[in-house]
Write a protein that holds these residues in place. Structure first.
Motif, mmCIF file in Angstrom:
data_model
loop_
_atom_site.group_PDB
_atom_site.id
_atom_site.type_symbol
_atom_site.label_atom_id
_atom_site.label_comp_id
_atom_site.label_asym_id
_atom_site.label_seq_id
_atom_site.Cartn_x
_atom_site.Cartn_y
_atom_site.Cartn_z
ATOM 1 N N GLY A 68 8.014 3.957 8.208
ATOM 2 C CA GLY A 68 7.164 3.012 7.809
ATOM 3 C C GLY A 68 8.131 2.077 6.676
ATOM 4 O O GLY A 68 7.995 0.746 6.975
ATOM 5 N N ARG A 69 8.456 2.709 5.791
ATOM 6 C CA ARG A 69 9.671 1.762 4.867
ATOM 7 C C ARG A 69 10.605 1.133 5.522
ATOM 8 O O ARG A 69 10.858 -0.001 5.272
ATOM 9 C CB ARG A 69 10.057 3.023 3.731
ATOM 10 C CG ARG A 69 9.037 3.238 2.635
ATOM 11 C CD ARG A 69 9.772 4.385 1.973
ATOM 12 N NE ARG A 69 8.839 4.848 0.721
ATOM 13 C CZ ARG A 69 8.999 5.637 0.079
ATOM 14 N NH1 ARG A 69 9.955 6.519 0.335
ATOM 15 N NH2 ARG A 69 8.216 5.907 -1.231
ATOM 16 N N ALA A 90 -6.755 3.473 -4.275
ATOM 17 C CA ALA A 90 -6.526 5.092 -3.524
ATOM 18 C C ALA A 90 -5.097 5.537 -4.400
ATOM 19 O O ALA A 90 -5.047 6.641 -4.301
ATOM 20 C CB ALA A 90 -6.480 4.834 -2.209
ATOM 21 N N ALA A 91 -4.324 4.797 -4.642
ATOM 22 C CA ALA A 91 -2.831 5.340 -5.143
ATOM 23 C C ALA A 91 -2.937 5.966 -6.567
ATOM 24 O O ALA A 91 -2.348 7.007 -6.698
ATOM 25 C CB ALA A 91 -1.989 4.408 -5.155
ATOM 26 N N ASP A 145 0.147 -6.639 0.698
ATOM 27 C CA ASP A 145 0.387 -8.093 0.065
ATOM 28 C C ASP A 145 1.343 -8.934 0.716
ATOM 29 O O ASP A 145 0.908 -10.083 0.558
ATOM 30 C CB ASP A 145 1.071 -7.344 -1.161
ATOM 31 C CG ASP A 145 0.122 -7.084 -2.527
ATOM 32 O OD1 ASP A 145 -1.046 -7.467 -2.283
ATOM 33 O OD2 ASP A 145 0.559 -6.227 -3.321
ATOM 34 N N GLN A 146 2.319 -8.081 1.441
ATOM 35 C CA GLN A 146 3.173 -9.458 2.156
ATOM 36 C C GLN A 146 2.435 -10.133 3.212
ATOM 37 O O GLN A 146 2.940 -11.215 3.645
ATOM 38 C CB GLN A 146 4.199 -8.584 2.655
ATOM 39 C CG GLN A 146 5.524 -8.106 1.487
ATOM 40 C CD GLN A 146 6.509 -7.304 2.423
ATOM 41 O OE1 GLN A 146 6.404 -6.591 3.268
ATOM 42 N NE2 GLN A 146 7.712 -7.484 1.717
ATOM 43 N N LEU A 147 1.356 -9.449 3.708
ATOM 44 C CA LEU A 147 0.795 -9.966 4.784
ATOM 45 C C LEU A 147 -0.383 -10.502 4.474
ATOM 46 O O LEU A 147 -1.306 -11.179 5.102
ATOM 47 C CB LEU A 147 0.389 -8.988 5.815
ATOM 48 C CG LEU A 147 1.363 -8.296 6.530
ATOM 49 C CD1 LEU A 147 0.778 -7.208 7.577
ATOM 50 C CD2 LEU A 147 2.441 -9.093 7.445
ATOM 51 N N HIS A 153 0.190 5.312 0.171
ATOM 52 C CA HIS A 153 -1.002 4.162 -0.404
ATOM 53 C C HIS A 153 -0.036 2.941 -0.973
ATOM 54 O O HIS A 153 -0.507 1.778 -0.647
ATOM 55 C CB HIS A 153 -1.848 4.716 -1.276
ATOM 56 C CG HIS A 153 -3.090 5.472 -0.511
ATOM 57 N ND1 HIS A 153 -4.012 4.998 0.231
ATOM 58 C CD2 HIS A 153 -3.244 6.786 -0.730
ATOM 59 C CE1 HIS A 153 -4.721 6.059 0.562
ATOM 60 N NE2 HIS A 153 -4.530 6.897 0.300
ATOM 61 N N LEU A 154 0.795 3.270 -1.709
ATOM 62 C CA LEU A 154 1.661 2.123 -2.294
ATOM 63 C C LEU A 154 2.466 1.334 -1.495
ATOM 64 O O LEU A 154 2.425 0.068 -1.316
ATOM 65 C CB LEU A 154 2.605 2.871 -3.615
ATOM 66 C CG LEU A 154 1.923 3.210 -4.604
ATOM 67 C CD1 LEU A 154 3.018 3.774 -5.716
ATOM 68 C CD2 LEU A 154 1.326 2.132 -5.425
ATOM 69 N N GLU A 155 2.799 1.924 -0.220
ATOM 70 C CA GLU A 155 3.840 1.162 0.579
ATOM 71 C C GLU A 155 2.818 0.429 1.282
ATOM 72 O O GLU A 155 3.072 -0.865 1.639
ATOM 73 C CB GLU A 155 4.440 2.225 1.621
ATOM 74 C CG GLU A 155 5.733 3.055 0.875
ATOM 75 C CD GLU A 155 6.808 1.983 0.625
ATOM 76 O OE1 GLU A 155 6.847 0.949 1.095
ATOM 77 O OE2 GLU A 155 7.434 2.223 -0.405
#
Length: 395
Positions: free
Chosen positions: A336-337, A387-388, A373-375, A365-367
């Protein structure tokens, strides 16, 4: 039975002598003017025998009387030798019992009595060291060196062992080097040298000794592996973020000594130095072996965090691994990263959500929050941020 046989033999001899004497009519004439003495031959023989016995007894008595001072002196020496032997045994026993004061006292007495003085001095030196008396310890060590050249190796070994215990590692190493110059190195000396080089931080020397001891089966394999990893970790730490030094060190690192801890340290160092391609290669070599311990480590996460290099080939490699380990949360998070870094938003979201489905982690959750945020999906991003930081979320 034996006594009876001797008695019968004695009686038989007496009978023979009596018979011979009765048949002998000879005589002996002694003339000493103006005297003449005539005696029977039997009487003359008996008189000679008696004179011999008396003369022998007299001479024996005189010899014993004259030799009495020497016998007394020998007796005293024998008594002193036995007493000094007991002193020496007591010194050894007290040393092993931990009664170091008594051991020092008895060893000193044995030394004064001349009973194995070099060994008695070594016992006294060890006892003095245990009592925390460095002055007396050094004094007894010097006495041991002066007594007998045959005990020089034992003296140097004890000296090195005591220096190690006192953390005087340079002096311990010097003593062992003197020993090597005289008698070579044996296993016990190699172990002492290993301890000294650890204390000095000479990790290259530690690795060399470990390989020698491993060839001789002188250390347990578990201990060899642990110390080898410790030495390599220290050497890697010295390399710091110097990419050239790290790469050079890894090239000469034997495959058998590449433990997981060492690989992790090397990967972190390479990543910090910006050598992502080298870190990628090292991680791939470790994970390709399908070692469960490696897959449970940080390696998959670090693989996904590498920003340099060919990201697409790295994603393809990760997807190939995923077919073998479809439920590996760390690998899904790494994919995912990498996909997010390549702006493959759909695949990134799929991998991250699959990772959270396997294991609810803070990193996942952070990723996803950063991706949202980017979307510009503010609500979804805030939900994942909350949740993080939730108490029940895994780190």
């Amino acid at each position: 039975m034996k006594g009876l046989a001797w008695l019968l033999l004695l009686f038989a001899l007496a009978v023979i002598v009596a018979l011979v004497a009765s048949l002998n009519a000879g005589y002996v004439l002694l003339v000493v003017p103006p005297w003449r003495v005539e005696v029977s031959l039997n009487f003359f023989v008996l008189a000679l025998l008696l004179a011999f016995v008396v003369a022998y007894a007299g001479l024996r008595t005189l010899s014993l009387t004259l030799g009495m001072p020497g016998q007394v002196s020998a007796y005293r020496r024998r008594q002193l030798r036995e007493k000094s032997g007991q002193m020496f045994q007591d010194a050894v026993r007290h040393l092993f019992e931990g009664r170091f004061g008594q051991a020092l006292k008895r060893a000193g007495e044995a030394y004064d009595a001349g009973r194995a003085p070099a060994l008695a001095a070594l016992i006294a030196a060890r006892a003095a060291q245990r009592l925390g008396e460095p002055g007396r310890q050094q004094e007894w060590l010097e006495k041991a060196k002066q007594q007998d050249a045959r005990n020089e190796a034992a003296t140097l070994m004890l000296e090195a062992e005591m220096y190690n215990e006192e953390r005087r590692f340079a002096e311990a190493l010097a003593a062992l080097q003197r020993l090597q110059g005289k008698q070579g190195r044996h296993i016990a000396a190699l172990r002492l040298e290993l301890r000294a080089r650890q204390g000095l931080g000479d990790w290259d020397g530690v690795l060399k000794l470990l390989r020698q001891l491993a060839k001789r089966d002188a250390l347990a394999p578990e201990l060899v592996n642990a110390l080898s990893s410790k030495a390599h970790l220290a050497n890697l730490a010295r390399c710091g973020s110097d990419r050239a030094a790290l790469v050079a060190y890894l090239r000469k690192l034997p495959e058998a000594e590449r433990s997981l801890k060492v690989v992790l340290a090397a990967v972190r160092g390479l990543a910090a130095a910006g050598a992502d391609a080298d870190a990628q290669k090292l991680i791939e070599e470790q994970l390709e072996g399908n070692d469960d311990e490696a897959w449970q480590s940080e390696l998959p996460a670090i693989y996904g965090s590498l920003a340099g290099g060919d990201q697409l080939s790295r994603i393809a490699r990760g997807e190939a691994w995923l077919r073998q380990r479809p439920a590996h949360a760390g690998l899904l998070l790494a994919l995912g990263r990498m996909c997010a870094r390549q702006r493959l938003w759909g695949k990134a979201q799929s991998f991250l959500e699959a990772s959270l489905a396997v294991e609810d982690t803070q990193a996942g959750h952070l990723e996803l929050a950063r991706l949202d945020d980017q979307l510009e999906r503010v609500d979804d991003a805030n939900r994942h941020y909350r949740a993080a930081v939730a108490p029940n979320t895994l780190k």
